[in-house]
Enzyme design. Structure first.
Site, PDB file in Angstrom:
ATOM      1  N   TYR A   1      20.794  15.408  10.952  1.00  0.00           N
ATOM      2  CA  TYR A   1      21.329  14.090  10.578  1.00  0.00           C
ATOM      3  C   TYR A   1      20.251  13.049  10.844  1.00  0.00           C
ATOM      4  O   TYR A   1      19.619  13.052  11.898  1.00  0.00           O
ATOM      5  CB  TYR A   1      22.570  13.780  11.428  1.00  0.00           C
ATOM      6  CG  TYR A   1      23.195  12.431  11.176  1.00  0.00           C
ATOM      7  CD1 TYR A   1      23.800  12.141   9.957  1.00  0.00           C
ATOM      8  CD2 TYR A   1      23.198  11.440  12.163  1.00  0.00           C
ATOM      9  CE1 TYR A   1      24.396  10.898   9.733  1.00  0.00           C
ATOM     10  CE2 TYR A   1      23.786  10.207  11.949  1.00  0.00           C
ATOM     11  CZ  TYR A   1      24.387   9.938  10.729  1.00  0.00           C
ATOM     12  OH  TYR A   1      24.975   8.712  10.512  1.00  0.00           O
TER      13      TYR A   1
ATOM     14  N   ASP B   1      12.400  13.051  13.567  1.00  0.00           N
ATOM     15  CA  ASP B   1      13.531  12.209  13.931  1.00  0.00           C
ATOM     16  C   ASP B   1      13.889  12.539  15.367  1.00  0.00           C
ATOM     17  O   ASP B   1      14.547  13.537  15.656  1.00  0.00           O
ATOM     18  CB  ASP B   1      14.712  12.441  12.994  1.00  0.00           C
ATOM     19  CG  ASP B   1      15.879  11.508  13.321  1.00  0.00           C
ATOM     20  OD1 ASP B   1      15.858  10.889  14.408  1.00  0.00           O
ATOM     21  OD2 ASP B   1      16.801  11.404  12.500  1.00  0.00           O
TER      22      ASP B   1
ATOM     23  N   LYS C   1      18.797   5.488  20.283  1.00  0.00           N
ATOM     24  CA  LYS C   1      19.593   5.927  21.433  1.00  0.00           C
ATOM     25  C   LYS C   1      18.976   5.541  22.784  1.00  0.00           C
ATOM     26  O   LYS C   1      19.102   4.402  23.191  1.00  0.00           O
ATOM     27  CB  LYS C   1      19.925   7.406  21.294  1.00  0.00           C
ATOM     28  CG  LYS C   1      20.796   7.609  20.025  1.00  0.00           C
ATOM     29  CD  LYS C   1      21.473   8.943  19.885  1.00  0.00           C
ATOM     30  CE  LYS C   1      22.480   8.876  18.736  1.00  0.00           C
ATOM     31  NZ  LYS C   1      22.193   9.702  17.591  1.00  0.00           N
TER      32      LYS C   1
HETATM   33  C1  LIG Z   1      22.223   9.163  16.112  1.00  0.00           C
HETATM   34  C2  LIG Z   1      21.183   9.656  15.187  1.00  0.00           C
HETATM   35  C3  LIG Z   1      20.762   8.911  14.085  1.00  0.00           C
HETATM   36  C4  LIG Z   1      21.436   7.646  13.652  1.00  0.00           C
HETATM   37  O1  LIG Z   1      21.349   6.651  14.606  1.00  0.00           O
HETATM   38  P1  LIG Z   1      22.406   5.438  14.551  1.00  0.00           P
HETATM   39  O2  LIG Z   1      21.934   4.516  15.625  1.00  0.00           O
HETATM   40  O3  LIG Z   1      23.739   6.051  14.794  1.00  0.00           O
HETATM   41  O4  LIG Z   1      22.316   4.832  13.191  1.00  0.00           O
HETATM   42  C5  LIG Z   1      19.690   9.369  13.349  1.00  0.00           C
HETATM   43  N1  LIG Z   1      19.077  10.511  13.657  1.00  0.00           N
HETATM   44  C6  LIG Z   1      19.462  11.280  14.707  1.00  0.00           C
HETATM   45  C7  LIG Z   1      18.728  12.529  15.012  1.00  0.00           C
HETATM   46  C8  LIG Z   1      20.545  10.885  15.485  1.00  0.00           C
HETATM   47  O5  LIG Z   1      20.950  11.662  16.481  1.00  0.00           O
END
Ligand SMILES: *Cc1c(COP(=O)(O)O)cnc(C)c1O
Length: 435
Positions: free
Chosen positions: A146, A241, A274
């Site tokens: 994601y 990511d 995060k």
């Molecule tokens: C949480 C997450 C996102 C999205 O971040 P948001 O602050 O919720 O928009 C993107 N990539 C990864 C790997 C994530 O865990």
């Protein structure tokens, strides 16, 4: 004892009248596991309390950010001070530089970062930058990873490697995902074929190096090494990511973990979120100066944000990163997490429940499967019915894990040995009832 009115149920009923599904992010609605979401009233350390006053040991930590636990006094003080000085200016502040320095200091692949407000925004911007910097359109992502909810990333695999993806959300036109190729995670053969077919058109490969959005699945070292080689050979950028893994699995993120196994390993671009906001809306993306200088106002790739680098959010993130940069922090956190994971494994084994689990730093995952899965298809074979009973069994015993079997878990430095021990004994009881 007379049963009081359930405040969670009351609030959920009201919420559903006002907010679609009663929640502002879908997984909070408990739809996968059933039951009533807990409305949180306050949190401290490793615990939060719901609207009925029930206490839970928190293993979601706001889905990753709360690595110090809730209400760390140093962070609270930094936020209070920043708030008194002003919420938002729309003009630069010194604290943005301090946070940028703190991020760059720990992640060798970063020379420059841009701060934004969410992981979604950071991922979307990193892909635009990758496309702008390479002058190419096509991107590869992996099933089960994601990267936020930008249109071009809400996509599932098409019918073959020559065909691109199909949207996974209504409202995303097929044309918008026509440049996104979706491959199976850890499938080297597919990756080789995709590069052979599309290599010269590929702007980037975006990957969660340790995928936390299909619970906890590591990219294999050989897979990662070859991904890096293919990107370099074909002039595509490797985008890590690390919104979840950054400053969570190690101070230098998952890239530091892979750099131990692969000499001189670096991604080209890194997406963060995060933990770097410590619970405030803050995210970032970064990489080498030559690529980052393609961004506006220097370069042709547009990107902007009214609240980007927000002074209260940067105060929270900076104070958080300064705490976790203390020597020994990650060793302690990793040991705690490993104790939890070993305890869960032993509890499942004793009850004869098929179970596998893995962890790195302060992040863990488990599956109701005898072996750790390596891709999304295998993850989805985990026993959903049993997971739901496990989830509710733990919740009834005051242990709050992610309400879906495809989500990772998080331990904070505020989790005491007693919290871990209480969790393991709750798990022992629940596993026995599942056997
Ligand atoms: C949480 C997450 C996102 C999205 O971040 P948001 O602050 O919720 O928009 C993107 N990539 C990864 C790997 C994530 O865990």
């Amino acid at each position: 004892m007379t049963r009081n009115i359930d405040r969670n149920e009351e609030l959920f009923a009201r919420a559903k009248q006002l907010i679609p599904g009663g929640v502002n992010s879908p997984v909070r609605a408990f739809r996968a596991v059933g039951g009533t979401p807990r409305f949180v009233t306050r949190a401290q350390g490793a615990h939060f309390w719901d609207a009925n006053g029930t206490r839970y040991i928190d293993y979601i930590g706001s889905w990753g950010p709360m690595i110090l636990g809730h209400g760390h006094p140093v962070v609270v003080e930094a936020v209070q001070k920043a708030a008194r000085d002003g919420f938002s200016f729309g003009a630069p502040t010194e604290r943005e530089l301090e946070l940028a320095e703190e991020i760059i200091r720990h992640v060798p692949s970063l020379e420059m970062v841009r701060l934004v407000s969410s992981g979604t925004e950071a991922g979307m911007s990193a892909i635009r930058l990758a496309r702008g910097a390479t002058g190419r359109s096509k991107i590869i992502k992996f099933e089960g990873c994601y990267h936020g909810h930008a249109d071009a990333l809400l996509v599932k695999a098409g019918s073959g490697l020559a065909t691109f993806g199909n949207p996974t959300s209504a409202g995303v036109p097929a044309e918008v995902v026509q440049h996104t190729l979706v491959l199976e995670y850890n499938n080297l053969q597919q990756l080789e074929e995709a590069f052979a077919l599309h290599g010269r058109d590929l702007a980037c490969v975006i990957i969660e190096p340790i995928a936390g959005n299909m619970n906890f699945v590591r990219a294999g070292v050989d897979f990662m090494r070859r991904t890096r080689e293919l990107c370099t050979q074909h002039g595509a950028l490797l985008v890590f990511d690390e919104v979840m893994t950054g400053f969570r699995v190690a101070l230098g993120g998952a890239q530091a973990v892979y750099a131990k196994a692969i000499p001189a390993f670096r991604p080209d671009l890194t997406v963060l979120g995060k933990v770097i906001g410590g619970g405030m809306p803050l995210a970032a993306f970064g990489g080498p100066r030559a690529i980052m200088e393609q961004l506006a106002p220097l370069g042709p790739v547009y990107q902007a944000g009214t609240l980007s680098g927000n002074p209260v959010a940067t105060a929270c993130g900076l104070a958080t990163l300064q705490q976790i940069a203390r020597s020994g922090f990650f060793d302690e956190l990793a040991a705690k997490t490993a104790t939890l994971v070993d305890g869960l494994k032993a509890a499942a084994r004793a009850a004869g429940v098929p179970f596998s689990a893995d962890c790195e730093g302060g992040m863990f995952g488990f599956f109701l499967l005898p072996e750790l899965p390596g891709n999304y298809g295998q993850v989805m074979k985990s026993d959903g019915q049993r997971f739901n009973r496990l989830f509710h069994g733990l919740l009834d015993r005051g242990v709050y894990i992610a309400p879906a079997l495809y989500e990772a878990g998080f331990v904070s430095s505020a989790h005491a040995d007693a919290d871990i021990a209480e969790t393991i004994s709750a798990a022992q009881a629940v596993f026995r009832s599942l056997a």
